[in-house]
Design an enzyme around this catalytic site. Structure first.
Site, short mmCIF file in Angstrom:
data_model
loop_
_atom_site.label_atom_id
_atom_site.label_comp_id
_atom_site.label_asym_id
_atom_site.label_seq_id
_atom_site.Cartn_x
_atom_site.Cartn_y
_atom_site.Cartn_z
N HIS A 50 75.03 97.97 80.92
CA HIS A 50 74.04 96.92 80.66
C HIS A 50 73.08 96.74 81.84
O HIS A 50 72.77 95.63 82.26
CB HIS A 50 74.73 95.61 80.32
CG HIS A 50 75.64 95.70 79.13
ND1 HIS A 50 75.17 95.88 77.86
CD2 HIS A 50 77.00 95.69 79.04
CE1 HIS A 50 76.19 95.96 77.02
NE2 HIS A 50 77.31 95.85 77.70
N LYS A 60 34.40 115.64 67.11
CA LYS A 60 33.45 114.76 66.42
C LYS A 60 32.95 115.42 65.14
O LYS A 60 32.84 114.77 64.09
CB LYS A 60 32.28 114.42 67.33
CG LYS A 60 31.19 113.61 66.63
CD LYS A 60 30.05 113.25 67.56
CE LYS A 60 28.96 112.47 66.81
NZ LYS A 60 27.87 112.01 67.69
#
Length: 535
Positions: A290, A152
């Site tokens: 696939h 912060k």
């Protein structure tokens, strides 16, 4: 009217911040002494706690104990040591403001310009199988508070949460200080670090709740970090990247040993292949194209090289479709299996391990991607799927290890109970069917697939496809269906092809019609009472 705290005129410019005082409290002590050497050479005061302080002091570096700053000893087995104004005021004071500087002087507190903190090894403790109380002790409290406070206040403080950042910090110490851009980047990493940590803790509590049979969690937090950008997605016009989840142990954590970069479709197919191969207890191989298997098999009985045998048998199911496929093995890939693949174009091979001689042979195929699973690889207990605007969560569809015992409770609705060898075949087909996209039909002989019908919008077409792919091998095979047959036409396709037994969930309103077709043909049929859709 804006208060003085938000008046831009009160803020003094502060780009480069010299490092005079550092707070060091780390769980991961990798290269800590390298950093300490640079700090000490620059005259930086090092304030530290616990094991970090001991390591630094034993190495000959001057260390100020946190307890000497707070005037309060570490207590409650280390649960309380840095949670004190003398620490956090030094982390949070915004020295761009004269008022904050004045308050620190009045309180007799000095600011920190560098904070080096990483958190207790919570994830590692969970992975070790530790008991609940030991896991809870690894939930860091003071560490995240220091990290968040420093992040912060990145206008004044550089926060470092990983040894990977040490070289840049050492350069900054030697060059006069950290820049605002550097501190902001470190702050972003720090907030991601604590967010990932909290996610791991929340996930552990949620999984414990699931394990106790409690309802699915009301709140679900998923934290992922980008591992790599991919060339493109399913198609070349789609952007794509792969992300790893905190504490993950799947295909995303696999180590690539050789070959071209993995593609989006490679990852999807490799994960599907793992699902199929690791459903089997015996040495097994699955070949996928696939996201659908084109061959699954376990080793032939008494095979000299079981995993090579499993591969050959899986490949024989559909050699045409196996071209350019993705292969998963649930055992170490041997030289013999590598030799089997010498003349077969393969995109990816993934396995727990590889014999050195197999890897040497694979080097002849420079584009072949080789993935080694992480040591802690295991199938997930829960499935998560994104949908527009949200996600779906469900228990993973898993088979019990003692499925042979479960199969004894299958309901025999037609024909005679088969011999043990045919029951083994039926169990194999039933397990293989779970890895096939719905509607799924699997034909199997000798614990190897011979025909697979998948992804059709009606079950009779899947039956026809499985029979067509099997050809003459359909005669004498067994069949598995992932869900019930709504009509007798599907089973009739299988019966006409010469299958000897069928396993399916049952539950159709026309079950009697389906059973009647099997009885008329003298075909054995089992109901399992459980389906295995895979969409």
């Amino acid at each position: 009217m804006a208060g003085p705290r938000h008046d831009p005129a009160l803020y003094r410019d502060r780009d480069v911040v010299p490092i005079r005082r550092a707070l060091v409290s780390v769980s991961d002590k990798t290269d800590l002494l390298v950093l300490a050497e640079a700090l000490a050479a620059a005259g930086v005061e090092i304030v530290s706690t616990g094991g970090s302080a001991s390591l630094l002091r034993d190495a000959g570096y001057a260390v100020t104990d946190v307890s000497s700053i707070t005037g309060f000893p570490e207590s409650l087995d280390g649960r309380v040591k840095t949670l004190h104004p003398s620490v956090h005021a030094g982390l949070l004071a915004d020295l761009r403001l004269e008022d904050h500087e004045r308050q620190l002087e009045e309180l007799g507190i000095r600011a920190f310009e560098l904070v080096v903190v990483n958190l207790y090894p919570f994830m590692e403790t969970v992975a070790s199988g530790a008991v609940s109380d030991d896991v809870i002790e690894q939930i860091d409290i003071g560490g995240p508070a220091m990290v968040r406070a420093s992040a912060k206040n990145h206008a004044n403080v550089a926060i470092v949460v990983s040894p990977e950042a040490y070289p840049a910090i050492i350069d900054a110490v030697r060059s006069g200080g950290t820049t605002l851009a550097q501190r902001r980047q470190l702050a972003a990493r720090a907030f991601a670090h604590t967010a990932a940590y909290d996610t791991a803790v929340a996930t552990w509590f949620a999984e414990g709740t699931l394990a106790e049979g409690v309802a699915l969690p009301r709140h679900l937090t998923i934290k992922a970090e980008r591992l790599a950008m991919l060339r493109y997605g399913e198609n070349s016009h789609q952007r794509a990247a792969i992300y790893t989840t905190l504490g993950g142990h799947g295909i995303a954590q696999a180590k690539q040993l050789q070959g071209k970069e993995m593609s989006y479709n490679n990852y999807v197919d490799a994960d599907a292949a793992l699902r199929a191969a690791f459903d089997m207890i015996k040495p097994a191989v699955a070949i996928v194209k696939h996201a659908n298997p084109c061959g699954i098999a376990v080793a032939a009985p008494n095979a000299l090289d079981p995993i090579a045998s499993a591969h050959l048998r899986a490949h024989e199911c559909d050699p045409v479709s196996a071209f350019g496929g993705v292969i998963a093995a649930n055992r170490t890939v041997t030289l013999k299996m590598a030799e089997n693949l010498r003349d077969i174009f393969t995109e990816v091979i993934v396995a727990p391990d590889f014999e050195p001689t197999a890897l040497e042979l694979f080097r002849e195929k420079k584009n072949l991607r080789i993935l080694q699973l992480p040591p802690d690889w295991r199938q997930e207990r829960m499935d998560v799927r994104l949908i527009s605007g949200g996600l779906l969560l469900q228990d993973a569809d898993r088979f019990p290890d003692d499925i042979e015992s479960v199969a004894k409770d299958w309901q025999l609705v037609s024909g005679d109970r088969p011999a043990e060898s045919e029951m083994t075949n039926l169990i194999f087909a039933w397990k293989a069917c779970r890895a096939v996209k719905s509607n799924a039909i699997v034909l199997a002989k000798n614990s190897a697939t011979v025909g697979i019908g998948m992804g059709q919008v009606n079950r009779v077409d899947s039956c026809r496809l499985a029979v067509e792919r099997a050809g003459g091998r359909a005669a004498g095979s067994v069949a598995a269906s992932d869900a019930f047959f709504p009509f007798a036409d599907g089973p009739q396709v299988l019966i006409d092809a010469g299958i000897s037994a069928i396993v399916q969930p049952g539950g159709s309103v026309r079950d009697e019609e389906v059973i009647g077709a099997a009885r008329q043909a003298g075909v054995t049929m089992f109901f399992t009472g459980e389906r295995h859709f895979f969409h």
